[in-house]
Structure formats: C-alpha cells, structure tokens
Design a protein around this motif. Sequence first.
Motif, PDB file in Angstrom:
ATOM      1  N   GLY A  33       4.156 -10.183   9.516  1.00  0.00           N
ATOM      2  CA  GLY A  33       4.484 -11.003   8.342  1.00  0.00           C
ATOM      3  C   GLY A  33       3.270 -11.455   7.555  1.00  0.00           C
ATOM      4  N   HIS A  34       2.126 -10.921   7.869  1.00  0.00           N
ATOM      5  CA  HIS A  34       0.887 -11.333   7.207  1.00  0.00           C
ATOM      6  C   HIS A  34       0.719 -10.465   5.957  1.00  0.00           C
ATOM      7  CE1 HIS A  34      -2.895 -13.563   7.712  1.00  0.00           C
ATOM      8  NE2 HIS A  34      -3.454 -12.544   7.104  1.00  0.00           N
ATOM      9  N   ALA A  35       1.051 -11.033   4.777  1.00  0.00           N
ATOM     10  CA  ALA A  35       1.077 -10.236   3.535  1.00  0.00           C
ATOM     11  C   ALA A  35      -0.274  -9.557   3.296  1.00  0.00           C
ATOM     12  CB  ALA A  35       1.419 -11.136   2.358  1.00  0.00           C
ATOM     13  N   GLY A  36      -0.186  -8.225   3.041  1.00  0.00           N
ATOM     14  CA  GLY A  36      -1.391  -7.466   2.710  1.00  0.00           C
ATOM     15  C   GLY A  36      -2.135  -6.917   3.920  1.00  0.00           C
ATOM     16  N   ARG A  38       3.222  -2.038   7.354  1.00  0.00           N
ATOM     17  CA  ARG A  38       2.916  -2.957   6.230  1.00  0.00           C
ATOM     18  C   ARG A  38       3.139  -4.405   6.655  1.00  0.00           C
ATOM     19  NH1 ARG A  38       2.193   0.063   1.790  1.00  0.00           N
ATOM     20  NH2 ARG A  38       2.092  -1.747   0.424  1.00  0.00           N
ATOM     21  N   ASP A  39       2.335  -5.297   6.091  1.00  0.00           N
ATOM     22  CA  ASP A  39       2.463  -6.749   6.324  1.00  0.00           C
ATOM     23  C   ASP A  39       2.651  -7.061   7.811  1.00  0.00           C
ATOM     24  OD1 ASP A  39       2.304  -7.009   3.568  1.00  0.00           O
ATOM     25  OD2 ASP A  39       4.499  -6.955   3.335  1.00  0.00           O
ATOM     26  N   ASP A  65      -2.051  -4.297   6.135  1.00  0.00           N
ATOM     27  CA  ASP A  65      -1.397  -3.001   6.344  1.00  0.00           C
ATOM     28  C   ASP A  65      -2.329  -2.112   7.168  1.00  0.00           C
ATOM     29  OD1 ASP A  65       0.397  -4.039   4.530  1.00  0.00           O
ATOM     30  OD2 ASP A  65      -0.463  -2.943   2.824  1.00  0.00           O
TER      31      ASP A  65
END
Length: 600
Positions: free
Chosen positions: A314-317, A310-311, A319
């Motif tokens: 550290g890049h949100a979204g 996931r992420d 996955d």
Amino acid sequence: MFSCGTSVVPSLEPILLKHGNDAGQLLQILTDVQQAFGYIPPEAVNRIAAHLNIPLARIRGVASFYSFLKLEPHGEYRLLFSDNITDRMLGNQSLLDEMCRQLWLQPGKVSEDGLVSIGLTSCTGMCDQGPAMLVNGRVITRLTPQRVREIGDLVRRRIPLEDWPAEYFVVEDNIHRAGPLLSNPFTPGDALRAALGMGEAEIVDAIKRSGLRGRGGAGFSTGLKWAACQQAPGSEKYVVCNADEGEPGTFKDRVLLTRQANWMFEGMTVCALAIGAGRGYLYLRGEYRYLLEPLQDVLQQRREAGLLGRDILGHAGFDFDIEIHLGAGAYVCGEESALIESLEGKRGIPRNRPPFPVTHGYRQQPTAVNNVETFCSAALALAMGVDNFRAMGTEKSSGSKLISVSGDCARPGIYEYPFGVSVQEVLDDCGAVNTLAVQISGPSGICIGPNEFNRKLGFEDLPTAGAFMVFDDSRDMFEVARNFVHFFAHESCGFCTPCRVGTSMLKQTMDKIAEGHGTRHDLAEVENLDLVLQTTSHCGLGRTACNPVLHTLKHFRPAYESKLKSLDFEPAFDLDGALARARRMTGRDDAGAHLKAEDV
Ligand SMILES: Cc1cc2nc3c(=O)[nH]c(=O)nc-3n(C[C@H](O)[C@H](O)[C@H](O)COP(=O)(O)O)c2cc1C
Ligand code: SF4
C-alpha cells in the motif's frame, strides 16, 4: 523435448515472444531453444539473428561460451557426471566407466545413432549427496552402480525423462544445524514493514550498523554498497541476486533457495526500497534449474500478498518486481560484472573495474549485486533489529554463517553457526575423524592442516563463502590440488592471456608430476606463475588459480616430493619419445636413432 528432426521455426516464435523479442535476453532465448531441441540448430541461429536483428557471430559467440549450450547435436540424452573432488572421493570415475560400458560409448563422444552422450561437468552443488550427474540438465543425486545400470537401461529403451523414477531427482536439504537464518521465526513482510517505517537513508544506515558483510566471498560491507548505489545518479536502478553458486564445495545457497526463498526476495525488495530500484533479477545457476518453478511460485505468492508489484504494501509509488534468469554452466559468471554481462545476454566475460556495478551495472545503470545469503541476512537484520543481529558473531563478522560441509565426515550437509566458530568445532559436529586437511571456501580459498584447526571462521581469520571440504588421512592432497587446478583451467574464460595460458600451464605441470616426470624445478615454477597470475589477471579466477597448489605444498610437501624425479629439471616435452614414430617407420632402434641423455 522435440525430436531433432522437428522443424524449429514454429517452436521458436513462442520462445522469442516470451522474451519480448529482446536481444538483451539472448542467453535466456538460447537456453530455452537448447531445452526444447537438445541443442541450438543452425536454423534457429539464423532465425533468431534475423528476428532480433543481431549478427550470427554474436549468437554463435554467446552459445559457444556456455558449457550447457551446444551448437551441434549432443544426443537425445546428455549425461554429465559432476566432477568435483568430493564426487571423485565417492567414486564418480568408476561410475562413469560403468555408464560408458553400459552404453558402449567413450566419454566426450555422441553415440552413432545420436541417442546419447557422456561427459563430465564441474561441481553441480550436490557435494553432500554425491556422486551426482545431470541428465539433460536435470540433477540426479546419490548415484550407485545399480542406479547407473538402471539409467543405462532407461536410456537404451528411450524412456522419456518424465517417466524416470521420481526418487532419482530428489535433492535433500541435509540441514544438521539451524540458526536464525534457517529457522527464521518471522513472516513474509516483517522486514519490509520495518523498512517502510524508516526513510531510505535510514535503511542503509541500519544495514551499515548491523555490520553485515557480503556472504559471496569478498566480504564487502553491504551497507556501504547500498549507500553507493543509492547515491549514484541513474535513470533506472537494479537489484541483482547472485545465485550462481559455482565454487566447488558450496551448496548453502541451494538450501536457502529451497527453504528461505521468500526471505531472500524480501531482502531484495528491502534493497530496492533503499536504493530506489524498480526491477530485480535473480541469476540462478543452470544446475539449479529444478528450483525455477518453485521460485516462480514464491514470486507469484508475494505478488498476490502485495509484497511485489505496484504500490507494495500500500506504499504509493513503491513499485518493484523480480525476474529469474538462468545461467548455462560458466563458473566465471559468479563474478559480479561477468554475471551482469550474462544478464544482458552476452558472453560472461568480467568487465574492467572501476567503474563498479554500483554506478555502472546492468545496462550501465547503478546496480546492487549481492549473494543469496546476504539478502536473507539483510532482511533478518531488519526484522530482528540491527542491534540483536550485531550481537551475534564477532566484532568484524556479525550475524550467522551457513557452512556447506562435504567430504570425509559422517554428516555432510548444512550447518549454521554464529561467526567465530572454530574449524575443530565444525569437524566435531559433522563427525569427521582422522582429518588431514580442510579446504575452506573452495578451490580459490585456503587449505589448512591439523595445526590450524583452532582457527575461527570469520573475516578476522578465515573468511569463507561457505565451502568446508574435509579430507581424512587416507587422501592424497596432491590429487586434491590437481582436481582444483583442472577446474580452473576448464573454467578460465580465456579473455586474458595470463589466466588462459597460466591455468593451462599449471594443469600441465600437475599432470606431469602425476605421471612421474616432475622435478623440483616445476615446483619452483608454480611460485613464479602465481606471481604472474596474481599481478596480471583480469579477475579473481586467475588471481586465485595457484592457491590450491601453493597451500597444499605448504602443508603437504611430501605428497608432492614422493612423486618427483631426483633430477632438478625435466622438460615438459618428451623429445625422444616424440621420435618413436619415426623410428618405427624407419625400422631403426639403434643408439643413433635415440637422443643422447645430454641432448634431452
Ligand atoms: C570467479 C568468481 C566467481 C564468483 N562466484 C560467486 C558466486 O557464485 N556467488 C556469489 O555470491 N559471489 C561470487 N563471486 C563474488 C562476486 O563477484 C561478488 O563479490 C558477490 O556477488 C557480491 O555479493 P556479496 O557482497 O553479497 O558477497 C565470485 C567472484 C569471482 C571472482
Ligand atoms: S582472469 Fe581468467 S577468468 Fe578472469 S577474465 Fe581473465 S581469463 Fe577470464
């Protein structure tokens, strides 16, 4: 391994659970059952059918499609000799005979006490260290008469495979020339960081600009493939890495999977970012099962480093995760749509195309299927900069290419070159002398003679997935072609009649010539057969099946003609010979009991 007498039911539950009780995982379930029991017992078939609520016929159909899955006991020890032409050149047949003598057994039979069976299997991808064999799916390389006797003894004494000498199972990388892919100076995450600095469209654009073309054989533009997948509508998208590597003479993916797995997974993750996929699969050929655990370890390390899961970074979204699926001995599953069928737990029969996997792939969703080396190269292009990548190779073939060299040369193994290297340069580097022919890109590729050794490897001239088999002037090129033709007949999935019947007719024709009954008519018939197979076969296997004969005929016609009868025509069926039994039964052997020459 459990003994065959053990009740299967308690051991089935964890296998079904491991695969989420998912019928789509049927091939993986059956592979695990085969591994546990040495075959798929009827009790297991019934239990799986009831548990997954699928028909018994589907389970039997899948199990009977794959050569490593068995519905009948096949011995506690299943010995399969690799039967590529390079194994033959290294003496696999006399080693098989020796093993049969040791164990008092005929090929293809199971010993009466159920201890052992001996047989042949298609190329195991160990051509640089053959002859090779599989014992219960584990590969043993560099067989010698001494090693065969030792193995016979271990089997007779029922020594468990885990206690066999570790050196039997060593697989060498044999890298003789490394370039940017093999001596990659980057660290895991470098390509991903570069990709994360771009937008999705920009990544695809960069891959297009790199000029990268697929390394699995067809040479389709990777950028165009990713773009089509990115633009295709779909609720889920998938990335699939084709590590089936079944083309005889090809073993470069084996070395990339051993040395550059991190980089291959990085390429898959970049692709996922570009097309918007959440899940990836690595389809690993069954012969490379020994790589499964090391590959799982690399995946785990990537999860721990934030490069999967996931992420990501550290890049949100963002996955994405990857699962490994094992093949089970079917060359046709390297064809991308057959591979997807196999991933879905079905028989590996190629689909009708179009629609193509980029719009209707795994579970009918947009899917990018690429070769191991393609994913490694995509990651490399982003990490080193697409202009630097494009500067390597030739105009239409950018980057470098791994070549798997085997056969008559001093240094078989892996050589990485920028595209555009000549055949002669490879021959010089691998120490080949008195070379009569080189088979480029395996049996489905092209065979060239010395007058063409100045030709160059690349999409402009000699496209190749990587196989480079060398034959010196002691070799009979007719026998080389005959081995390849047997391979196609064995591997035809049987779905379409032209290929199923045509490959078998081709095999019979070559055997007829080898037995001294061939005529010019038979050679002419091969050309007719080629036309039928090329125009009517459902997939590339059938379309290329006549290549080995046509190419060797073009360059080495005398090798065929020396075996032909002077007659223009001789039937494939020996009618007079077939009457021999009737003559014996009636005690007659006079002229009237034989067919006249003009009747035959
Ligand atoms: C009979 C057959 C076998 C194939 N086997 C392989 C294989 O083992 N590995 C592979 O990458 N591609 C194989 N291909 C080509 C694939 O269908 C497909 O073109 C490839 O995976 C696409 O990846 P690429 O664009 O990166 O080359 C095979 C094709 C055919 C017709
Ligand atoms: S061409 Fe051969 S391998 Fe391909 S689908 Fe038809 S029978 Fe199967």
